[in-house]
Scaffold this motif. Structure first.
Motif, mmCIF file in Angstrom:
data_model
loop_
_atom_site.group_PDB
_atom_site.id
_atom_site.type_symbol
_atom_site.label_atom_id
_atom_site.label_comp_id
_atom_site.label_asym_id
_atom_site.label_seq_id
_atom_site.Cartn_x
_atom_site.Cartn_y
_atom_site.Cartn_z
ATOM 1 N N MET A 168 15.456 10.661 -7.569
ATOM 2 C CA MET A 168 14.198 10.489 -7.333
ATOM 3 C C MET A 168 14.908 9.090 -6.924
ATOM 4 O O MET A 168 14.636 7.911 -5.616
ATOM 5 C CB MET A 168 13.302 10.299 -8.162
ATOM 6 N N THR A 169 15.279 8.295 -7.629
ATOM 7 C CA THR A 169 15.159 6.491 -7.939
ATOM 8 C C THR A 169 15.422 5.836 -6.310
ATOM 9 O O THR A 169 14.803 5.323 -5.614
ATOM 10 C CB THR A 169 15.967 6.134 -8.687
ATOM 11 N N PRO A 170 16.965 6.054 -5.690
ATOM 12 C CA PRO A 170 16.967 5.758 -4.717
ATOM 13 C C PRO A 170 16.199 6.016 -3.269
ATOM 14 O O PRO A 170 15.854 5.637 -2.360
ATOM 15 C CB PRO A 170 18.682 6.381 -4.295
ATOM 16 N N LEU A 171 15.520 7.841 -3.238
ATOM 17 C CA LEU A 171 15.090 7.478 -2.262
ATOM 18 C C LEU A 171 13.143 7.081 -2.505
ATOM 19 O O LEU A 171 13.039 6.876 -0.910
ATOM 20 C CB LEU A 171 14.832 9.451 -2.478
ATOM 21 N N PHE A 172 13.100 6.993 -3.157
ATOM 22 C CA PHE A 172 11.885 6.169 -3.463
ATOM 23 C C PHE A 172 11.670 4.764 -3.155
ATOM 24 O O PHE A 172 10.744 4.387 -2.558
ATOM 25 C CB PHE A 172 11.379 6.327 -5.401
ATOM 26 N N PHE A 173 12.445 3.908 -3.670
ATOM 27 C CA PHE A 173 12.575 2.737 -3.562
ATOM 28 C C PHE A 173 13.059 2.254 -1.869
ATOM 29 O O PHE A 173 12.335 1.971 -1.294
ATOM 30 C CB PHE A 173 13.762 2.044 -3.994
ATOM 31 N N SER A 174 13.789 3.248 -1.940
ATOM 32 C CA SER A 174 14.733 3.283 0.243
ATOM 33 C C SER A 174 13.742 3.127 1.089
ATOM 34 O O SER A 174 13.701 2.831 1.638
ATOM 35 C CB SER A 174 16.011 3.179 0.680
ATOM 36 N N PHE A 175 12.540 4.400 0.280
ATOM 37 C CA PHE A 175 11.848 4.644 1.738
ATOM 38 C C PHE A 175 10.756 3.846 1.325
ATOM 39 O O PHE A 175 10.090 3.106 2.567
ATOM 40 C CB PHE A 175 11.227 6.125 0.887
ATOM 41 N N ARG A 176 10.018 2.750 0.587
ATOM 42 C CA ARG A 176 9.374 2.505 0.616
ATOM 43 C C ARG A 176 10.022 1.508 1.047
ATOM 44 O O ARG A 176 9.029 -0.147 1.845
ATOM 45 C CB ARG A 176 8.987 1.843 -0.736
ATOM 46 N N ILE A 177 11.457 0.583 1.401
ATOM 47 C CA ILE A 177 11.704 -0.909 1.373
ATOM 48 C C ILE A 177 11.611 -0.836 3.784
ATOM 49 O O ILE A 177 11.065 -1.234 3.724
ATOM 50 C CB ILE A 177 12.734 -1.104 1.123
ATOM 51 N N MET A 178 11.876 0.689 4.053
ATOM 52 C CA MET A 178 11.719 1.158 4.898
ATOM 53 C C MET A 178 10.679 0.769 5.660
ATOM 54 O O MET A 178 10.701 -0.182 6.725
ATOM 55 C CB MET A 178 12.589 2.283 5.427
ATOM 56 N N ILE A 179 9.387 1.575 4.702
ATOM 57 C CA ILE A 179 8.392 1.857 5.338
ATOM 58 C C ILE A 179 7.548 0.190 4.858
ATOM 59 O O ILE A 179 7.208 -0.659 5.604
ATOM 60 C CB ILE A 179 7.638 1.914 4.196
ATOM 61 N N ALA A 180 7.793 -0.629 4.127
ATOM 62 C CA ALA A 180 7.786 -1.900 4.407
ATOM 63 C C ALA A 180 8.188 -3.064 5.281
ATOM 64 O O ALA A 180 7.389 -3.517 5.594
ATOM 65 C CB ALA A 180 7.776 -2.676 2.787
ATOM 66 N N VAL A 181 9.145 -2.683 5.873
ATOM 67 C CA VAL A 181 9.593 -3.782 6.919
ATOM 68 C C VAL A 181 8.865 -3.364 8.269
ATOM 69 O O VAL A 181 8.901 -3.931 8.729
ATOM 70 C CB VAL A 181 11.249 -3.383 6.671
ATOM 71 N N GLY A 182 8.787 -2.282 8.681
ATOM 72 C CA GLY A 182 8.282 -1.323 9.408
ATOM 73 C C GLY A 182 6.494 -1.861 9.484
ATOM 74 O O GLY A 182 6.798 -2.248 11.109
ATOM 75 N N LEU A 183 6.002 -1.735 8.835
ATOM 76 C CA LEU A 183 4.723 -3.076 8.504
ATOM 77 C C LEU A 183 4.590 -4.159 8.702
ATOM 78 O O LEU A 183 4.327 -4.847 9.860
ATOM 79 C CB LEU A 183 3.983 -2.620 7.136
ATOM 80 N N LEU A 184 5.566 -4.789 8.132
ATOM 81 C CA LEU A 184 6.144 -6.374 8.696
ATOM 82 C C LEU A 184 6.316 -6.802 10.220
ATOM 83 O O LEU A 184 6.252 -7.310 10.541
ATOM 84 C CB LEU A 184 7.388 -6.625 8.136
ATOM 85 N N MET A 185 7.260 -5.751 10.883
ATOM 86 C CA MET A 185 7.249 -5.751 11.696
ATOM 87 C C MET A 185 6.289 -5.513 13.059
ATOM 88 O O MET A 185 6.070 -6.392 14.150
ATOM 89 C CB MET A 185 8.316 -4.967 12.001
ATOM 90 N N LEU A 186 5.923 -4.435 12.475
ATOM 91 C CA LEU A 186 3.834 -4.477 13.724
ATOM 92 C C LEU A 186 3.708 -5.372 13.616
ATOM 93 O O LEU A 186 2.695 -6.502 14.270
ATOM 94 C CB LEU A 186 2.968 -3.637 12.482
#
Lengths: 449, 333
Positions: free
Chosen positions: A315-333
């Motif tokens: 779970m750990t790597p997925l949980f965090f890498s997914f959130r990093i992707m989402i965070a960068v995506g929102l920042l991009m927006l």
């Protein structure tokens, strides 16, 4: 999991290679089309500054292309050297897909790249634009074939198993396997965003250094607008891809959502520290019902937890890498819309905006890699979902050999990455000293390669 | 093994052979030019790079295609060969990485870093050539783990590097003029003998290590069909040497011929090796028939290849015509 375990080292080596490799195609796939766009704008408007933008970014493209090619060659060897079980089991399907990638894409892009980079004085303008277009088509075709194969590894279809070996039964089903359209669109948009932020970031850097020629302005506008248009599309595509994953690989979604137990009205965990031993989360910050709403479109919808699966990814790597992707995506927006708003109102960015764009130059890389880690680690322990376990495909090399080659690769890659980033900004600085609208030879003061 | 199935593995073996041959000739000359850059004065380096600039990327694609075919058409041989050659293959890959990126970085990075990238370019080219020769030696010796194999592989490494340097020098004779061309001629002369010695050594050693290969080369009546191979090899070496001794000729006469002769030499060596090892993909262990992928998969790739390879040939010829004639300085506009 011991770090001296050859299996762990083989995975680390593959991860290092493919992480380094994907950086460059992610840029070139979309940057190729941007170069076509610059050329066409020039052809139809006759405005020299579009050619200026083309001439600058074609150098960045050449550099990325070379890095992508050489790291890609490494990949083609590694399938056999490190993962012989992969081809032994699914070679009948993976083989033709890889062969088609080489035949339809690699040769075309490599041959026309020569003409695109160095042939503009030797062929007509029209032929040169055509060569540029063919390079762009080549990079995109290459992305298509490799994503077909990758998607097939997640959602295999159109085959049957005989004596432990996969045989193709329906090539259309293999190519258009259930996750392929989603993954392809998601990756192409990721490439578009990566190239857009690269173009905007490098142009903002030149802008801040006082290089305010029309070509810098044009590239800055193009990059910002492209990012602003693509990011909502990407959020939509990502959501659809997530729903597709929920259908075919629900255990991956459970790990991404940080869900151990099956829940009705599952909460969206914004932050948590998953504990793989105790199978619970610490320091959880969550919004009730939101995960169910997003995934099932119902507040009380049921979402399966990780505990309900026999095999599942960590779970750990997925949980965090997914959130990093989402965070960068929102920042991009946020950044791209602010930038476009500012460019529309004033025709130029404020200095602070330009600085943020510079900081975001390689943000596409972060999001892309975080996304790939989510989906690829999310397939574990399978190499081909439900067909072949990763541990059954690994080659039998000693830990010393694997550790030595891994160290050599990582060293080379880190140095090249530093060289790449510093060279891109160096080129941006130097471009400012030259009149970027005049014919500029590709490099040094002597004008020779 | 039924007869209907027979032709596909052979066709794929032929395709793989062709792409290895094309790779050795094409990337051979650009790796050779890379090695020769070690001896070139500073002002000639840019021109040498310019002569291979538009081509190296496509040349290297033949390696990807050859390894790709081995991987997809003969998966078990790919696993066997590349597992045995794990270390030299890794070194070769890192060398090819260095070579490929230095080509771009040297032109774009700070001028003060240019010498460093040039050094990477030379070292990358040399290491790639040497490791390829080393792997050839290992292959001929059947990947045995002993001192003879190691020594032999070191010798084949030198021979292949010499061959690449030779074809690189001949490429420069064809693509450049003046001082640089004259220097290339002078460098090519001793390289002919070094390459010839390498060919002689491999030709003598190969039948010696394998009785199967020895019998193939002395059995009647095949031996009479094969006589032209060594005879033509000797003739082309002699012709090449005579030509190089006379060069440069007035009016740049015969400027393409050394490259053609060297390429012919490579073809002859390849035919000799291919005859020795056919139908084995791993000498003495597995043949193309044992290691082939399933018929359906081979067929679908075959149709793709039949359709696409002529197109690849077409636009490759087009690209060489676009950049025909003597190399000029490369610019991006």
């Amino acid at each position: 999991m011991e770090f001296s375990d050859p299996f762990v080292l083989a995975r680390a080596q593959f991860a290092a290679n493919i992480t380094f490799h994907i950086l460059f195609p992610t840029i070139t796939i979309a940057l190729g089309w941007l170069l076509v766009y610059f050329k066409l704008r020039y052809r139809f408007s006759g405005e020299d500054h579009w050619m200026g933008a083309y001439r600058f970014f074609v150098k960045v493209f050449a550099l990325c292309f070379a890095l992508g090619v050489v790291s890609g060659i490494t990949m083609s060897f590694q399938f056999g050297t490190n993962w012989p079980g992969f081809m032994e089991t699914v070679g009948n399907i993976a083989g033709p897909l890889l062969a088609y990638e080489i035949l339809t894409a690699f040769f075309m892009e490599a041959v026309f790249l020569g003409i695109m980079l160095f042939g503009s004085r030797r062929v007509s303008e029209r032929a040169h634009t055509l060569a540029t277009l063919l390079v762009a088509i080549g990079t995109t075709l290459s992305a298509f074939w490799i994503l077909v194969l990758n998607s097939w590894m997640h959602t295999p279809a159109g085959f049957e198993m005989r004596d432990g070996v996969a045989y193709a039964t329906d090539w259309l089903a293999i190519i258009f396997n259930p996750s392929m359209p989603y993954r392809l669109v998601h990756m192409l948009l990721a490439s578009g965003l990566t190239a857009a932020f690269l173009v905007a970031g490098v142009s903002a850097y030149r802008w801040l250094r006082g290089d305010r020629t029309p070509s810098v302005r044009g590239a800055l506008q193009t990059g910002s607008w492209l990012a602003a248009i693509l990011i909502p599309l990407q959020i939509l595509a990502g959501d659809l891809h997530g729903l597709n994953t929920l259908e075919h690989q629900p255990e991956k979604i459970a790990a991404m959502e940080g869900l151990w137990e099956t829940e009705r009205g599952a909460a969206l965990r914004i932050f948590a520290i998953p504990d793989e031993e105790e199978r619970t989360n610490h320091f959880e910050v969550a919004i009730p019902g939101l995960a169910s709403l997003i995934l099932t479109h119902e507040l009380e919808g049921q979402v399966q937890g990780l505990n309900s699966f026999e095999t599942h990814p960590p779970m750990t790597p997925l949980f965090f890498s997914f959130r990093i992707m989402i965070a960068v995506g929102l920042l991009m927006l946020l950044v791209s819309w602010l930038a476009v708003w500012q460019l529309r109102r004033k025709g130029e960015p404020e200095n602070w905006m330009a600085r943020i764009l510079v900081a975001m130059t390689f943000s596409g890389w972060v999001a892309t890699i975080a996304g790939w880690y989510t989906t690829e680690i999310g397939r574990q322990p399978w190499l081909v979902q439900g067909v072949l376990l990763t541990q059954d495909a690994v080659a039998n090399h000693s830990g010393i050999t694997m550790a030595g080659t891994l160290a050599a690769y990582v060293l080379v890659y880190v140095l090249l990455l530093i060289a790449f980033i510093s060279t891109v900004f160096y080129m941006a600085r130097r471009a400012g000293y030259q009149d970027s609208e005049a014919p500029v030879s590709m490099n040094l003061p002597e004008g020779k390669v | 093994m039924n007869l209907e199935y027979d032709w596909l593995p052979s066709v794929f073996a032929a395709m793989m052979g062709l792409s290895i041959l094309l790779y050795v000739i094409l990337d051979g000359y650009d790796l050779g030019v890379g090695m020769l850059m070690a001896l070139a004065p500073k002002e000639e380096k840019d021109r040498m790079i310019a002569s291979i600039g538009p081509f190296w990327d496509a040349n290297e694609t033949w390696l990807v295609f050859a390894v790709g075919l081995l991987l997809v058409a003969f998966p078990s041989a790919h696993g066997y060969v590349l597992t045995a050659l794990y270390l030299p293959a890794t070194i070769m890959l890192i060398a090819l990485i260095l070579r490929g990126v230095s080509f771009d970085f040297r032109a774009k990075a700070k001028s003060s870093h240019k010498a460093l990238w040039d050094a990477c370019f030379v070292i990358g080219s040399a290491l790639a050539a040497l490791t390829q020769g080393y792997m050839l030696g290992q292959y001929i010796m059947g990947f045995e783990d002993n001192v003879e194999t190691f020594v032999f592989s070191i010798l084949t490494a030198t021979a292949v590097a010499a061959g690449y340097a030779l074809i690189g020098a001949c490429w420069l004779i064809m693509k450049t003029e003046g001082m640089l061309q004259a220097r290339a001629v002078r460098l090519a002369r001793p390289l002919v003998w070094l390459t010839a010695a390498g060919i002689a050594m491999i030709s003598l050693a190969t039948p010696y290590v394998s009785t199967r290969i020895f019998e193939r080369w002395v059995s009647q009546p095949e031996v009479w069909y094969l006589v032209p191979v060594p005879v033509l090899t000797v003739l082309s070496i002699l012709a090449l040497y005579r030509l190089l001794k006379a060069m440069p000729l007035p009016g740049d006469r015969y400027y393409r011929r050394p490259f053609m002769l060297t390429a012919l030499l490579f073809v002859l060596c390849f035919v000799g090796l291919a005859y020795s090892f056919y139908p084995y993909t791993v000498p003495g262990v597995m043949t193309i028939y044992d290691s082939a992928a399933s018929r359906d998969s081979l067929l679908i790739m075959f149709f793709g290849a039949v359709f696409v390879l002529p197109m690849i040939a077409g636009y490759t010829v087009f690209a060489y015509r676009v950049f025909s004639g003597k190399a000029r300085d490369l610019t991006y506009d």
